[in-house]
Scaffold this motif. Structure first.
Motif, PDB file in Angstrom:
ATOM      1  N   GLN A  34       0.829  -1.197   0.000  1.00  0.00           N
ATOM      2  CA  GLN A  34       0.000   0.000   0.000  1.00  0.00           C
ATOM      3  C   GLN A  34       0.865   1.249   0.000  1.00  0.00           C
ATOM      4  OE1 GLN A  34      -1.828  -1.087   3.860  1.00  0.00           O
ATOM      5  NE2 GLN A  34      -1.520   1.047   4.446  1.00  0.00           N
ATOM      6  N   ARG A  36       0.690   5.827  -0.995  1.00  0.00           N
ATOM      7  CA  ARG A  36      -0.108   6.975  -1.423  1.00  0.00           C
ATOM      8  C   ARG A  36      -0.135   7.047  -2.942  1.00  0.00           C
ATOM      9  NH1 ARG A  36       1.264  13.040   0.571  1.00  0.00           N
ATOM     10  NH2 ARG A  36       0.119  12.353   2.390  1.00  0.00           N
ATOM     11  N   LEU A  61      -5.422  12.264  -0.140  1.00  0.00           N
ATOM     12  CA  LEU A  61      -5.110  11.552  -1.372  1.00  0.00           C
ATOM     13  C   LEU A  61      -5.565  10.104  -1.271  1.00  0.00           C
ATOM     14  CD1 LEU A  61      -1.614  13.102  -1.411  1.00  0.00           C
ATOM     15  CD2 LEU A  61      -3.132  13.280  -3.366  1.00  0.00           C
ATOM     16  N   ILE A  63      -5.328   5.934  -1.701  1.00  0.00           N
ATOM     17  CA  ILE A  63      -4.280   4.949  -1.422  1.00  0.00           C
ATOM     18  C   ILE A  63      -4.310   3.899  -2.521  1.00  0.00           C
ATOM     19  CG2 ILE A  63      -3.499   3.194   0.210  1.00  0.00           C
ATOM     20  CD1 ILE A  63      -3.328   5.760   1.551  1.00  0.00           C
ATOM     21  N   PHE A  95     -10.500  -1.448   4.837  1.00  0.00           N
ATOM     22  CA  PHE A  95      -9.602  -2.235   5.669  1.00  0.00           C
ATOM     23  C   PHE A  95     -10.342  -3.233   6.550  1.00  0.00           C
ATOM     24  CE2 PHE A  95      -6.420   0.674   4.218  1.00  0.00           C
ATOM     25  CZ  PHE A  95      -5.293  -0.113   4.180  1.00  0.00           C
TER      26      PHE A  95
ATOM     27  N   GLN B  19       4.660  10.012   8.644  1.00  0.00           N
ATOM     28  CA  GLN B  19       4.413  11.437   8.868  1.00  0.00           C
ATOM     29  C   GLN B  19       5.516  12.275   8.252  1.00  0.00           C
ATOM     30  OE1 GLN B  19       3.888  11.516  13.086  1.00  0.00           O
ATOM     31  NE2 GLN B  19       1.664  11.229  12.958  1.00  0.00           N
ATOM     32  N   PRO B  22       5.256  11.035   3.696  1.00  0.00           N
ATOM     33  CA  PRO B  22       3.987  10.385   3.349  1.00  0.00           C
ATOM     34  C   PRO B  22       3.852  10.001   1.879  1.00  0.00           C
ATOM     35  CG  PRO B  22       3.671  12.717   3.678  1.00  0.00           C
ATOM     36  CD  PRO B  22       5.087  12.427   4.057  1.00  0.00           C
ATOM     37  N   LEU B 104      -2.564  -1.631   9.512  1.00  0.00           N
ATOM     38  CA  LEU B 104      -2.352  -1.155   8.140  1.00  0.00           C
ATOM     39  C   LEU B 104      -3.371  -0.073   7.799  1.00  0.00           C
ATOM     40  CD1 LEU B 104      -1.628  -4.371   6.039  1.00  0.00           C
ATOM     41  CD2 LEU B 104      -0.019  -2.677   6.876  1.00  0.00           C
ATOM     42  N   GLY B 105      -4.608  -0.293   8.257  1.00  0.00           N
ATOM     43  CA  GLY B 105      -5.650   0.695   8.012  1.00  0.00           C
ATOM     44  C   GLY B 105      -5.360   2.000   8.714  1.00  0.00           C
ATOM     45  N   LEU B 107      -2.402   3.069   9.460  1.00  0.00           N
ATOM     46  CA  LEU B 107      -1.263   3.700   8.784  1.00  0.00           C
ATOM     47  C   LEU B 107      -1.674   4.307   7.445  1.00  0.00           C
ATOM     48  CD1 LEU B 107       1.512   1.081   9.564  1.00  0.00           C
ATOM     49  CD2 LEU B 107       1.411   3.421  10.406  1.00  0.00           C
ATOM     50  N   ALA B 108      -2.783   3.832   6.919  1.00  0.00           N
ATOM     51  CA  ALA B 108      -3.251   4.387   5.643  1.00  0.00           C
ATOM     52  C   ALA B 108      -3.698   5.842   5.814  1.00  0.00           C
ATOM     53  CB  ALA B 108      -4.398   3.547   5.099  1.00  0.00           C
ATOM     54  N   ARG B 109      -4.006   6.207   7.045  1.00  0.00           N
ATOM     55  CA  ARG B 109      -4.497   7.572   7.273  1.00  0.00           C
ATOM     56  C   ARG B 109      -3.421   8.626   7.018  1.00  0.00           C
ATOM     57  NH1 ARG B 109      -9.448   7.576   8.917  1.00  0.00           N
ATOM     58  NH2 ARG B 109      -9.301   9.804   9.309  1.00  0.00           N
ATOM     59  N   PRO B 110      -2.262   8.536   7.696  1.00  0.00           N
ATOM     60  CA  PRO B 110      -1.228   9.527   7.354  1.00  0.00           C
ATOM     61  C   PRO B 110      -0.796   9.409   5.896  1.00  0.00           C
ATOM     62  CG  PRO B 110      -0.356   7.831   8.818  1.00  0.00           C
ATOM     63  CD  PRO B 110      -1.834   7.654   8.783  1.00  0.00           C
ATOM     64  N   MET B 111      -0.895   8.199   5.346  1.00  0.00           N
ATOM     65  CA  MET B 111      -0.528   7.999   3.950  1.00  0.00           C
ATOM     66  C   MET B 111      -1.450   8.816   3.037  1.00  0.00           C
ATOM     67  SD  MET B 111      -0.010   4.243   2.441  1.00  0.00           S
ATOM     68  CE  MET B 111       1.520   3.601   3.052  1.00  0.00           C
ATOM     69  N   ALA B 112      -2.731   8.836   3.379  1.00  0.00           N
ATOM     70  CA  ALA B 112      -3.697   9.560   2.563  1.00  0.00           C
ATOM     71  C   ALA B 112      -3.674  11.063   2.848  1.00  0.00           C
ATOM     72  CB  ALA B 112      -5.096   9.008   2.816  1.00  0.00           C
ATOM     73  N   GLY B 113      -2.950  11.436   3.905  1.00  0.00           N
ATOM     74  CA  GLY B 113      -2.930  12.843   4.281  1.00  0.00           C
ATOM     75  C   GLY B 113      -4.052  13.199   5.222  1.00  0.00           C
ATOM     76  N   LEU B 114      -4.646  12.179   5.836  1.00  0.00           N
ATOM     77  CA  LEU B 114      -5.685  12.430   6.826  1.00  0.00           C
ATOM     78  C   LEU B 114      -5.043  12.503   8.205  1.00  0.00           C
ATOM     79  CD1 LEU B 114      -8.241   9.775   5.596  1.00  0.00           C
ATOM     80  CD2 LEU B 114      -8.603  12.234   5.502  1.00  0.00           C
ATOM     81  N   PRO B 135      -6.208  17.905   6.756  1.00  0.00           N
ATOM     82  CA  PRO B 135      -4.819  17.470   6.873  1.00  0.00           C
ATOM     83  C   PRO B 135      -3.972  18.367   7.763  1.00  0.00           C
ATOM     84  CG  PRO B 135      -5.530  17.415   4.606  1.00  0.00           C
ATOM     85  CD  PRO B 135      -6.605  18.098   5.381  1.00  0.00           C
TER      86      PRO B 135
END
Lengths: 137, 160
Positions: A34, A36, A61, A63, A95, B19, B22, B104-105, B107-114, B135
């Motif tokens: 996974q 961005r 953004l 994923i 998820f 962080q 990202p 993983l879910g 961690l997807a948050r900072p990845m998405a910029g949330l 953000p």
């Protein structure tokens, strides 16, 4: 298959079958990635005054989720590649489902809880047999 | 390539890495079943980590070892190709899978910029609306909260 992204639902269906395919053999791997999805998002870089614009994107953004069976080189023909895009507001739901699919697919891992419970049960039975005063359940 | 001892540590470190970077950091989850050691093909059956010195001297000793009952491994890897930072966590326990996917879910948050927020309801409201302002809320605070909460969970499971 490798062209374009799948919808989230179709991704789960394909991922399940990817796990099933692996199960048919005695060994093998499934890779999940996974990251961005920042493709064609370069407009931020020039317009922003911030030093690191990617730290504070103007909007959340999506994923990118990828899954493969890791076949490469000689086995490249057998390679399975799946990918899907999860929008930032769909992360929670994705998820939750992802966890279920993975739990079902990763069946080769050690099931610790059951064996322990069995041992405990055995120990209990032994105790009961030895003591004799407790009522069997 | 350090392997972190607990999933919690991996989560904490990965959160910090995400962080900081990202847009380049990626997380790979590898679920693999090692092949059964094959007597007719000792080279293949060997685990990768064995020292190279043993390859030529005594290949016959390998098949005599009983194959491990658990050959499945789940390895989580956070990797930032720009800085070269790699964080890994490995487990063989099925009981950890759903929690790891939860991580993983998260961690997807900072990845998405949330921003990292525990209350899902609040986030859904923000996400469905404009989302442009959210953000900016990102800070170090949530990471600490996450670390505390997860740590307790781990203890609660009480593995010996």
């Amino acid at each position: 298959m490798s062209k374009g992204h799948l919808s989230n639902d179709e991704f789960f269906v394909r991922l399940s079958s990817l796990f099933d395919e692996r199960r048919q053999k005695d060994h093998g791997s499934v890779y999940l990635t996974q990251k961005r999805l920042s493709y064609d998002k370069d407009t931020d870089v020039e317009s922003s005054e911030q030093q690191f614009p990617d730290l504070h994107p103007t909007a959340p953004l999506p994923i990118l989720i990828r899954a493969t069976n890791g076949k490469s080189k000689d086995n490249k023909a057998k390679k399975v590649k799946l990918s899907t895009v999860v929008e930032s507001d769909a992360i929670e739901g994705f998820f939750a489902k992802y966890a279920e699919v993975c739990k079902g697919g990763m069946s080769g891992l050690k099931k610790r809880d059951r064996s322990k419970a069995k041992e405990k049960l055995k120990a209990k039975k032994r105790k009961q047999a030895a003591g004799g005063d407790e009522v069997k359940k | 390539m350090p392997y972190l001892e607990t999933a919690q540590q991996w989560l904490t470190q990965s959160t910090l890495l995400l962080q900081a970077r990202p847009s380049t950091t990626r997380i790979t989850t590898k679920y693999t079943i090692k092949p059964i050691p094959d007597p007719s093909n000792p080279d293949r059956s060997k685990p990768r980590k064995t020292k190279p010195s043993t390859t030529s001297s005594e290949p016959a000793s390998v098949p005599t070892q009983a194959p491990e009952p658990i050959r499945a491994v789940l390895i989580l890897k956070t990797y930032d190709p720009v800085s070269g930072t790699t964080l890994k966590y490995s487990t063989t326990k099925a009981a950890e899978v759903s929690r790891l996917i939860q991580i993983l879910g998260r961690l997807a948050r900072p990845m998405a910029g949330l921003p990292e927020v525990k209350e899902d309801v609040v986030m859904l409201d923000g996400g469905e609306g404009e989302g442009a302002h959210t953000p900016l809320v990102e800070s170090a605070k949530p990471a600490q909260n996450v670390a505390g909460g997860g740590g307790k969970k781990k203890k609660g499971k009480g593995k010996k």
